[in-house]
Design an enzyme around this catalytic site. Structure first.
Site, PDB file in Angstrom:
ATOM      1  CB  CYS A 184      36.666  53.189  37.438  1.00 34.77           C
ATOM      2  SG  CYS A 184      37.529  54.044  38.783  1.00 34.77           S
ATOM      3  CG  HIS A 231      38.228  49.978  40.298  1.00 32.42           C
ATOM      4  ND1 HIS A 231      38.319  50.643  39.106  1.00 32.42           N
ATOM      5  CD2 HIS A 231      37.571  48.809  40.027  1.00 32.42           C
ATOM      6  CE1 HIS A 231      37.783  49.911  38.140  1.00 32.42           C
ATOM      7  NE2 HIS A 231      37.310  48.797  38.683  1.00 32.42           N
ATOM      8  CG  HIS A 243      35.036  47.262  36.008  1.00 30.70           C
ATOM      9  ND1 HIS A 243      36.086  47.040  36.889  1.00 30.70           N
ATOM     10  CD2 HIS A 243      34.995  46.152  35.233  1.00 30.70           C
ATOM     11  CE1 HIS A 243      36.626  45.851  36.653  1.00 30.70           C
ATOM     12  NE2 HIS A 243      35.984  45.302  35.653  1.00 30.70           N
TER      13      HIS A 243
END
Length: 286
Positions: A184, A231, A243
């Site tokens: 990510c 994240h 993402h």
């Protein structure tokens, strides 16, 4: 994140960067030796033969403080990330002239599409051009790549969301930064770098250093960053997140409200912040 965060502090208990003398105990202090990644990608490891924490792309500079057991301990120049890289994947530093602006390109031994390929390069890799032969560019070292896959080193892109979209479908890989595999924060960093902006490596660093926070009652817009603990994703459009994530095991689009609900149900916690970086040239639909 402490000042002596081991991820970005060049100190491994044996050797440390010279500027740390007086702050840490080390047998040796060194200014390091600047070297360059010569592979398509090289893993940065937390310890010799340990787990991948990040990667270098071809052309990335790595300041080496110590070499042992076939690995170099050092610090990546572009984001300050520290760790161990296989010594055989590093070489003498050169001044790059161009960078790879497509998800991946093949290396050929000569300027012809029917030749057997000899390797590959990934998006964001920096190269040094020796000459141009028709529609082909010959690199220092002898390999050729299609000229349309390169941009001059000073030319950058304008929209990180469009850049991230180039990596759509790339498999998820912890610590990865390439079409072969990416995580990510690697996706965000790669997109920011392609637009000419510095970006730290990990999502907690990005949350601390990038942009200004929005109120949770504000509507996110294209280019905003949505953070959870561990994240991060990019807002691509209204209620749409782009993402790299372990749920899809790929770079994927997902409805933002669905991602928020799914991550909370998986014990990933709530959104911790939404950040806006105003100085990015982001193309937004009318």
């Amino acid at each position: 994140m402490s000042e002596l965060d081991p991820r970005i502090t060049p100190y491994n208990g044996s050797v440390a960067a010279s500027y740390l003398e007086g702050e840490v105990d080390a047998k040796t202090f060194s200014d390091g030796e600047l070297m360059q990644c010569t592979a398509a990608a090289a893993d940065i490891l937390g310890k010799v033969r340990g787990r991948r924490t990040s990667q270098l792309l071809c052309g990335d500079l790595f300041n080496v403080f110590e070499t042992r057991d076939g690995h170099c301990y050092g610090q990546a120049v572009n984001d300050g990330y520290c760790g161990y890289v296989r010594a055989d994947l590093l070489g003498e530093a050169e001044d790059p002239t161009h960078w790879v602006s497509v998800p991946a390109t093949h290396l050929y031994p000569g300027p012809h599409v029917r030749l057997m390929t000899s390797g590959a390069l990934f998006f964001g890799s920096e190269v040094t051009v020796a000459g141009v032969e028709g529609a082909w560019t010959r690199l220092v070292g002898g390999s050729c790549v299609p000229s349309v896959h390169l941009l001059p080193i000073e030319e950058r892109l304008g929209d990180p969301v469009t850049v991230a979209d180039l990596l759509l479908g790339s498999p998820y890989l912890w610590g990865g930064v390439t079409r072969y595999g990416i995580d990510c924060s690697g996706l965000v960093q790669l997109a920011w770098r392609a637009c000419g902006h510095e970006c730290p490596r990990d999502s907690d660093m990005q949350e601390a250093e990038l942009g200004e926070p929005l109120g949770f009652d504000e509507t996110p817009r294209r280019g905003d960053l949505v953070f959870w603990k561990g994240h991060v994703g990019l807002v691509a459009a209204h209620n749409m997140l782009l993402h790299a994530n372990a749920h899809h095991m790929a770079v994927a689009y997902e409805k933002l409200d669905a991602a928020i609900e799914r991550i909370a149900e998986a014990d990933g916690g709530p959104v911790t912040s939404i950040k806006r970086v105003e100085d990015l040239m982001i193309s937004r639909p009318d």
